[in-house]
Design a protein around this motif. Structure first.
Motif, short mmCIF file in Angstrom:
data_model
loop_
_atom_site.label_atom_id
_atom_site.label_comp_id
_atom_site.label_asym_id
_atom_site.label_seq_id
_atom_site.Cartn_x
_atom_site.Cartn_y
_atom_site.Cartn_z
N TYR A 293 0.81 -1.22 0.00
CA TYR A 293 0.00 0.00 0.00
C TYR A 293 0.83 1.26 0.00
N ILE A 294 2.14 1.13 -0.02
CA ILE A 294 2.93 2.35 -0.16
C ILE A 294 3.11 2.68 -1.64
N TRP A 337 10.61 6.69 2.15
CA TRP A 337 9.84 6.17 3.30
C TRP A 337 10.67 5.11 4.01
N PHE A 341 12.23 5.00 7.84
CA PHE A 341 11.86 4.02 8.86
C PHE A 341 13.02 3.11 9.26
N LEU A 354 10.28 12.15 9.51
CA LEU A 354 9.52 13.33 9.11
C LEU A 354 10.19 14.03 7.94
N ILE A 357 9.71 11.74 4.66
CA ILE A 357 8.43 11.63 3.97
C ILE A 357 7.82 12.98 3.65
N GLU A 358 8.63 14.01 3.75
CA GLU A 358 8.10 15.34 3.46
C GLU A 358 7.73 15.47 1.98
N ARG A 360 7.01 13.16 0.05
CA ARG A 360 5.98 12.21 -0.31
C ARG A 360 4.63 12.90 -0.51
N GLU A 361 4.35 13.84 0.36
CA GLU A 361 3.06 14.52 0.24
C GLU A 361 2.96 15.26 -1.09
N MET A 362 4.09 15.81 -1.55
CA MET A 362 4.06 16.51 -2.83
C MET A 362 3.74 15.54 -3.95
#
Lengths: 594, 260
Positions: A293-294, A337, A341, A354, A357-358, A360-362
């Motif tokens: 799911y990633i 990601w 982790f 943090l 995965i910054e 990642r949102e973009m």
């Protein structure tokens, strides 16, 4: 003895079939369907043939072991074959590259098959899965227990005659829901209002959970000199912050040193394959999102490629580029990601994650724009992608891949790669030589961090990967640090591919080839397509009997098979290292348990 | 045309929700800068909702969105919820984030039993709420509420971080409405533990043993193999003797837990 009786007792070896000159009588036939070819192998010659293929023909990677229950098969190709099951093996070569050798071993009901674990130790988990879901016993398997369901579970769910509690019909769309939309609540049919079934005559009061033998309970005993220390079994999971989901590690430890480690899974077994056989071909697409799911886009791509092999569709040029762009964007998401982790597991709780995965949102914003969903994109279709890019999407993507992503990766490199703690905890930890990793069927960044330049995008190019200029980074160390760093290097290569793809993509054009439509009947046959998913080789094995639903739908998931290496990699290290070793394999439980 | 005013539940509870009770309790003028009058409930609930610690507990896909909610862009720290505790003893809220499988349910019920009261459960996503896309699967539980009580359901597959935050705010509202005089955890006697389901041939809830026995050992079970019959059978209440047995087991369990 006359000549005729001799022929009857020992059938003549057909020397026109491959490999019969080396291992006489091993290959008994060829299944020539309209799609890929398969070889039928005599069960008693299987191990000899596998050994020959491994040692002489360089097929050193046993990629996939699975099984098909042909008892309900309606196609013509299978007519006249009495055996119920076929155990299917896919072998690849990390040295030669190229396509697979596909072997079928026909098995009647209640017969055993020799276990391939003596030749390829990586068959371990997959054979356990076949045993669990089909009930086929593998002779000589060191640890033949159920893996996805639990010990004591009734029946073997992927047999065609096994029906689940919510069973309605063989295939969707169900008559109760289509076309009127009426719906039966199947809970109401069962007195306990739940999707459970119990065998007749079973008494819950006298139920005792079966005692199972787990290998860690008999781990070797290592005393330190004269001090007779006692080793203990410690159970991590299924609810544990280090296990990346619901996963369990049974460890035998002496002090803090691990003597043996056994992965236990199935806590997220969501019956993808059983549900997939009821679904129509297209209905499976959103289910593939939920495997790993990633990176839903890579999963979509693999399934689309497998079904396109059966359908023989040409994918339009623009859609090819869009597919590559999406697959590489997910690779960057996954690798950043996973780096975050790994650091989390090393004890740098939250802050590096943090940062990692910054971006990642973009990227998820871009996904949401084209597909409507952040995570479960459901974007690819057979013959292309579901809809075209929105206006201005390419410019936003260009800004990201030229400006933000390289900077973000440089920042991670700068902050983490030289870090003293990362080096001290990572260097030399979790070492396993490359030959062992290949023997354990490990794929993906794990073997590239062991110095093997095996990347499906290069060795068996799919889509349009042969058009791009990119490297396969390798590192020789095969330890945690290398596994961390290889992901950074691969993300940089993905940025390179993305820059080229966004430069070369045709400005206009079709994005969905083929006839489209919701229902179609692919030709009879089977197909295996694999993609280089961020976690390793993601393969889809589909069998069609010319119906609107797949006859068999199997996912060869990298996370599940890479877990073969967890035990061997962790032995001898501390328990705190085992947590990072698991983190550096980079598993997603949705894909492990399916 | 008659117009009926829409009375929201929160308006009905206005008395409890009002910020200060200045209208009723007179604070002397010279003390008004230093003294604030409010209800005990208000302070109690405000402090509980402002530092509600979720359990660090990810099941499946939704856990990824839960992590995204806690990360930079959505920043769960704004609500005092960023401290995710891996230990159920230290956490107030269990976010059931993902598909609940039969193999996992015993662990979830145990974790729930281990959480100290006050405890809340938020069912995140379609799977935890009702099985979702995997409902028909043979090892998937059709919703966590078959086993443990749920306070807030968040729909979606997976819910976006915004949806999760909205669900959490709804939970805050629920907390604000509770009163210290009626909350269950200050009542007499220990609260009852939920019996842990057992993995048999299929999972079974110890509370439903009698129904299962009737089906598997009775004539209906022998004829139909325990599977779905044609008759539409309705769920039945738990018989008294089963209840007594469960209570006896719970009493035994509690006796074991008593410190020596």
């Amino acid at each position: 003895m006359t000549e005729a009786t001799m022929v009857a007792t020992a059938p003549a070896v057909d020397s026109s079939l491959p490999y019969n000159d080396a291992v006489p009588g091993a290959v008994v036939g060829e299944w020539a369907t309209d799609t890929d070819k398969a070889l039928f192998v005599a069960p008693d010659k299987l191990l000899a043939l596998l050994t020959h293929l491994r040692d002489k023909e360089q097929y050193d990677l046993l990629s996939s072991v699975t099984c098909v229950d042909y008892s309900a098969y309606k196609g013509k190709a299978r007519a006249g074959i009495p055996e119920r099951f076929d155990v299917v093996y896919h072998l690849y070569s990390t040295k030669k590259g190229g396509g697979p050798v596909r072997l079928h071993v026909r098995v009647p009901d209640d017969e055993t098959v020799p276990s391939a674990t003596s030749v390829y130790p990586g068959a371990n988990l997959q054979e356990r899965e076949v045993y669990d879901l089909f009930g086929i016993k593998f002779e000589g398997h060191p640890n033949l227990r159920r893996v996805l369901t639990w010990e004591g579970f009734h029946g073997h769910p992927l047999r065609k005659d096994w029906k689940e509690a919510y069973y309605e019909e063989e295939a969707k769309p169900f008559k109760s829901r289509h076309p009127t939309g009426g719906y039966h609540w199947h809970e109401d049919k069962l007195p306990w209002g739940d999707n459970n079934t119990y065998p007749a005559g079973w008494d819950p009061d006298s139920w005792q959970e079966p005692v199972t033998y787990v290998p860690v309970s008999q781990a070797p005993h290592h005393g330190f000199g004269e001090l007779d220390t006692q080793s203990i079994v410690i159970n991590l999971g299924p609810h544990h912050p280090s296990t990346h989901g619901v996963f369990r590690m049974l460890t035998r430890m002496e002090g803090e040193t691990i003597l043996a480690l056994e992965p236990e899974m199935g806590y997220l077994h969501r019956n993808h394959e059983k549900i997939g056989e009821r679904n129509t071909w297209l209905m499976n697409m959103p289910f593939t999102d939920r495997l790993d799911y990633i990176n839903s886009m890579s999963n979509n791509l693999g399934y689309a490629l497998a079904v396109e092999k059966l359908l023989n569709i040409e994918v339009p040029e623009r859609a090819q580029y869009i597919r590559v762009i999406m697959a590489e964007l997910t690779r960057i998401i996954n690798h950043t990601w996973s780096i975050g982790f790994i650091l989390n597991d090393l004890g740098a709780l939250q802050t590096p994650a943090l940062y990692a995965i910054e971006e990642r949102e973009m990227i998820l914003d871009l996904f949401e724009e084209v597909s409507g969903a952040r995570l479960m994109c459901n974007y690819m279709r057979f013959g292309g992608v579901v809809r075209d890019l929105t206006p201005g999407w390419e410019e936003r993507a260009k800004y990201l891949v030229h400006d933000r992503l390289p900077r973000a990766l440089d920042q991670l490199d700068e902050l983490l790669s030289g870090n003293e703690i990362v080096k001290a905890r990572g260097r030399g930890v979790g070492y396993l030589p490359a030959e062992d990793l290949i023997a354990l069927s490990v794929s993906g960044p794990m073997i590239r961090a062991a110095g093997i330049p095996y990347d499906i995008r290069k060795v068996e190019p799919y889509c349009i990967y042969d058009r791009f200029d990119f490297d396969i980074p390798t590192l020789p160390e095969s330890d945690i640090y290398a596994r961390y760093y290889i992901r950074l290097l691969e993300a940089r290569e993905s940025v390179k591919i993305l820059q080229q793809a966004l430069r070369d993509i045709p400005k206009k054009g079709e994005v969905l080839g083929g006839k489209g439509g919701y229902t179609f009947r692919p030709v009879e046959g089977e197909a295996y397509a694999r993609v280089e998913a961020p976690k390793g080789e993601l393969g889809y094995f589909v069998v069609s009997d010319n119906k609107a639903n797949p006859y068999r739908y199997h996912v060869r998931s990298p996370s599940f098979i890479n877990l073969n290496a967890l035990g061997p990699m962790s032995v001898g290290y501390k328990v705190a290292d085992a947590v990072v070793i698991l983190g550096a394999i980079d598993i997603v439980l949705g894909e492990v348990d399916r | 045309m008659t117009t009926t005013p829409v009375v929201k539940f929160s308006e009905l509870k206005q008395e409890q929700l009002s910020e200060f009770l200045h209208d009723r309790i007179q604070v002397p003028e010279d003390l008004q800068a230093n003294v604030m009058v409010t209800t005990l409930d208000k302070v109690y609930n405000w402090s509980r909702k402002s530092s509600m610690w979720p359990l660090l507990f990810g099941l499946a896909c939704c856990a990824i969105e839960m992590i995204a909610t806690a990360a930079s862009r959505y920043d769960l720290a704004r609500f005092g919820m960023e401290v995710m505790r891996p230990s159920p003893r230290q956490s107030d809220l269990m976010i059931v984030s993902g598909t609940v499988t039969k193999k996992m349910v015993p662990a979830i019920v145990r974790i729930y039993n281990q959480m100290a009261e006050p405890r809340y459960v938020l069912s995140m996503g379609a799977c935890a709420t009702g099985g979702g896309p995997f409902k028909e699967g043979y090892t998937v539980v059709s919703g966590i509420d078959k086993y443990i009580p749920v306070d807030v359901y968040v729909p979606g597959c997976p819910p976006t971080p915004e949806a999760l935050i909205y669900g959490l705010l709804k939970l805050h509202e629920k907390v604000e409405r509770q009163s210290i005089t009626t909350v269950p955890w200050y009542r007499k006697g220990a609260s009852e533990a939920i019996p842990v389901p057992v993995l048999g041939p299929d999972i079974f809830d110890p509370r439903k043993v009698q129904i299962i026995k009737e089906q598997t050992l009775g004539s209906a079970g022998a004829a139909k193999g325990g599977a779905a019959g044609k008759a539409r059978l309705q769920p039945q209440p738990i018989p008294e003797d089963v209840k007594a047995r469960i209570h006896a087991a719970q009493a035994k369990y509690r006796a074991q837990k008593q410190p020596a």
